[in-house]
Write a protein that holds these residues in place. Sequence first.
Motif, short mmCIF file in Angstrom:
data_model
loop_
_atom_site.label_atom_id
_atom_site.label_comp_id
_atom_site.label_asym_id
_atom_site.label_seq_id
_atom_site.Cartn_x
_atom_site.Cartn_y
_atom_site.Cartn_z
N GLY A 22 41.79 -10.40 -29.13
CA GLY A 22 40.40 -10.63 -29.60
C GLY A 22 39.34 -10.23 -28.64
N GLY A 23 39.34 -9.06 -28.22
CA GLY A 23 38.32 -8.39 -27.44
C GLY A 23 37.74 -7.53 -28.42
N ALA A 24 36.95 -6.69 -27.70
CA ALA A 24 36.12 -5.62 -28.45
C ALA A 24 36.93 -4.94 -29.41
N SER A 25 38.37 -4.40 -28.89
CA SER A 25 39.18 -3.45 -29.86
C SER A 25 39.81 -4.11 -30.90
N GLY A 26 40.24 -5.46 -30.52
CA GLY A 26 40.97 -6.11 -31.62
C GLY A 26 40.13 -6.78 -32.61
N ALA A 27 38.77 -7.17 -32.37
CA ALA A 27 37.84 -7.64 -33.20
C ALA A 27 37.26 -6.58 -34.00
N GLY A 28 37.09 -5.21 -33.12
CA GLY A 28 36.54 -4.15 -34.13
C GLY A 28 37.76 -3.77 -35.03
N CYS A 29 38.92 -3.82 -34.69
CA CYS A 29 40.05 -3.49 -35.85
C CYS A 29 40.05 -4.43 -36.88
N ALA A 30 39.93 -5.83 -36.70
CA ALA A 30 40.15 -6.79 -37.49
C ALA A 30 38.91 -6.49 -38.63
N LEU A 31 37.70 -6.32 -38.06
CA LEU A 31 36.75 -6.09 -39.10
C LEU A 31 36.70 -4.74 -39.85
N ASP A 32 37.26 -3.64 -39.38
CA ASP A 32 37.48 -2.43 -39.87
C ASP A 32 38.26 -2.64 -40.99
N ALA A 33 39.65 -3.32 -40.58
CA ALA A 33 40.66 -3.45 -41.55
C ALA A 33 40.17 -4.48 -42.76
N ALA A 34 39.54 -5.34 -42.48
CA ALA A 34 38.99 -6.28 -43.57
C ALA A 34 38.00 -5.60 -44.61
N LEU A 35 37.16 -4.87 -44.10
CA LEU A 35 36.34 -4.21 -44.82
C LEU A 35 36.90 -2.89 -45.63
N ARG A 36 37.88 -2.51 -45.22
CA ARG A 36 39.00 -1.62 -46.23
C ARG A 36 39.63 -2.40 -47.09
N GLY A 37 39.65 -3.71 -47.22
CA GLY A 37 40.67 -4.49 -48.30
C GLY A 37 41.82 -4.97 -47.74
N PHE A 38 42.20 -4.68 -46.76
CA PHE A 38 43.50 -5.35 -46.03
C PHE A 38 43.20 -6.85 -45.68
N LYS A 39 44.33 -7.69 -46.10
CA LYS A 39 44.82 -8.84 -45.62
C LYS A 39 45.00 -9.02 -44.02
N VAL A 40 44.19 -9.55 -43.28
CA VAL A 40 44.11 -9.49 -41.88
C VAL A 40 44.08 -10.75 -41.38
N ALA A 41 45.07 -10.81 -40.03
CA ALA A 41 44.83 -11.86 -39.10
C ALA A 41 44.65 -11.44 -37.66
N LEU A 42 43.72 -12.26 -37.07
CA LEU A 42 43.43 -11.77 -35.66
C LEU A 42 43.66 -13.06 -34.82
N ILE A 43 44.49 -12.86 -33.65
CA ILE A 43 44.66 -13.84 -32.74
C ILE A 43 44.30 -13.54 -31.56
N GLU A 44 44.22 -14.65 -30.76
CA GLU A 44 43.83 -14.14 -29.25
C GLU A 44 44.26 -15.51 -28.38
N LYS A 45 44.96 -15.16 -27.26
CA LYS A 45 45.77 -16.07 -26.60
C LYS A 45 44.73 -16.90 -25.68
N ASN A 46 43.66 -16.35 -25.22
CA ASN A 46 42.49 -17.11 -24.69
C ASN A 46 41.30 -17.20 -25.58
N ASP A 47 40.26 -16.60 -25.38
CA ASP A 47 38.94 -16.79 -25.93
C ASP A 47 38.49 -15.24 -26.40
N PHE A 48 37.78 -14.96 -27.43
CA PHE A 48 37.05 -13.79 -27.65
C PHE A 48 36.48 -13.17 -26.54
N ALA A 49 36.80 -11.83 -26.18
CA ALA A 49 35.99 -11.37 -25.06
C ALA A 49 36.23 -12.20 -23.56
N ALA A 50 37.21 -12.90 -23.66
CA ALA A 50 37.82 -13.69 -22.22
C ALA A 50 38.06 -12.78 -21.28
N GLU A 51 38.59 -11.48 -21.44
CA GLU A 51 38.95 -10.83 -20.29
C GLU A 51 37.97 -9.71 -19.81
#
Length: 550
Positions: A22-51
């Motif tokens: 759930g860093g910039a790359s993961g959150a960016g991919c999740a938004l991109d995929a969702a806006l294209r109409g995919f059904k998407v899951a986004l998980i992060e082991k710590n917190d968004f941008a934690a590292e």
Amino acid sequence: MNRTQGLQRLQKETFDICIIGGGASGAGCALDAALRGFKVALIEKNDFAAETSSKSTKLIHGGVRYLEQAFKNLDFAQLKQVKHGLEERQIVLQNAPHLARPLPLLTPVFSWWEGLYFSIGLRMYDFFAKGDSLPKSRWLSKKETLLRMPSLDAKKLHSAVLYFDGQLDDARYCLALAHAASEAGVAVANHLQLIDFEKDGSGKLTGAQVASTLEENAAAFTIQASLFINCTGATADTLRLKANPALRHRIRPSKGVHVVLPYEVLKSDDAMLIPKTSDGRVVFAIPFEGQLLLGTTDTDYTELDLEPVLEEKEVDFLLDTLAPYLAKRPDKSQVKAGFGGLRPLLAADASDSTKKLVRDHEVEHDAVSNLVSLLGGKWTTYRHMAEETIDKACVLLGTERACQTADHVLVGGEDFAFEDWKIIQTVYRLAKDIAKHLIRKYGSRAHKVARLTQENVAWAQRLVDKFPFIQAEVVYQVREEMACTLRDVLARRMRLEIMDWEAAREAAPVVANLMAQELGWTQAQKQQQTDKYLQLLHSFIQSAEKGGLR
């Protein structure tokens, strides 16, 4: 964002794409995929941008140093990286105007020849950024320079070159991406750790076994998806090898640290680019949140299970690099806080030093496991990286859908107007600095935070003196931004931890009380959360004291 609802969806539904990280790359991919109409899951082991994504230099840039290296070494890969960075810089600025803004940077020079050299170089930087909205570079006289940055050593100074890049609050920008993804339909959960992958008979991934890290002995469950995307940054090799143990390592982690000094050290709202360091890199001194951020270093790092922290030699290096430019040398006792982060560099040759590695990225597809991994990259180009990754996902899923993120405004950027701070100040009777802070951090949703002060007047109080953070923010962050721990609040949704360790320590009990009320913690759970966070801060402070910083 609602974590409970996200967890329920992750257990019950089957997804087209599951993104891990759930860093910039993961959150960016999740938004991109969702806006294209995919059904998407986004998980992060710590917190968004934690590292890595919360521990950058807070710049949105093409890379002045990369441009210099490109021409010195005739390295067109570096030139391509600069071009992509400058193209994306404008998009990062326009899609979250409350969290990203233009930043003037000065490069002080000590001779006419130096001034000419940097002036020509930055004119070339302007050329590659043609068409964007930022002002162009110019060569300043000594008098103009000292008016903008009076702390410089007037005896040595000849002049300076002024240019512009962008600045962002990296952690909150990443959070805005995750929040926008959630609002676009993504099932989102932080503090959810991948245990292992499930595979079919041919070795292809079919599921991800996960468990919450917030509860002891939390029951594991499996997320089902057609495709899994690895966006775990510096630890990407760990997931790659879980998917396919035969793969070779690709990531070369590099440690970079920053120290935080009082604003008065530079006495300027301009940043400074220091173009020469003893190890051949550049260092930035940047105003951020009313303090001065100085960084960064660049060294190999292999202890991925340990959080990188400040070391005395690194602090000495940064202060020694800044000192020749200032009339008064900064002292180690002035260091108020600091942080270390890891860059997920791609290394083709183990003998390369980290400072020579290009901050480029690669979208890798492992045909054996069907895992897609987004490797390397940097903050500025997160959207471009995500676009290439989801383009690859489209191919693997047998469909063709266009990217829509270039003009997708993020949470808080809708109808944003900075001058609305005056309305907030008047309507909710808040101090000027608090009203401005709320607008800068929450954008057009600042009214939702301020409205909480009417629900409970005590929530209008500051968490600590001399900072604009108020109690209502903690409540909002728990209810709307999936804050689950004290560090989620104090390090990332607010940036108090990286600005002032002592202030964060003072605020921690107040934050714990507010979170306990919202999350239903028992007294024992509240005490455990508080003790854990205070011990972490104590370790930072103790390390600083050993290094003679305080």
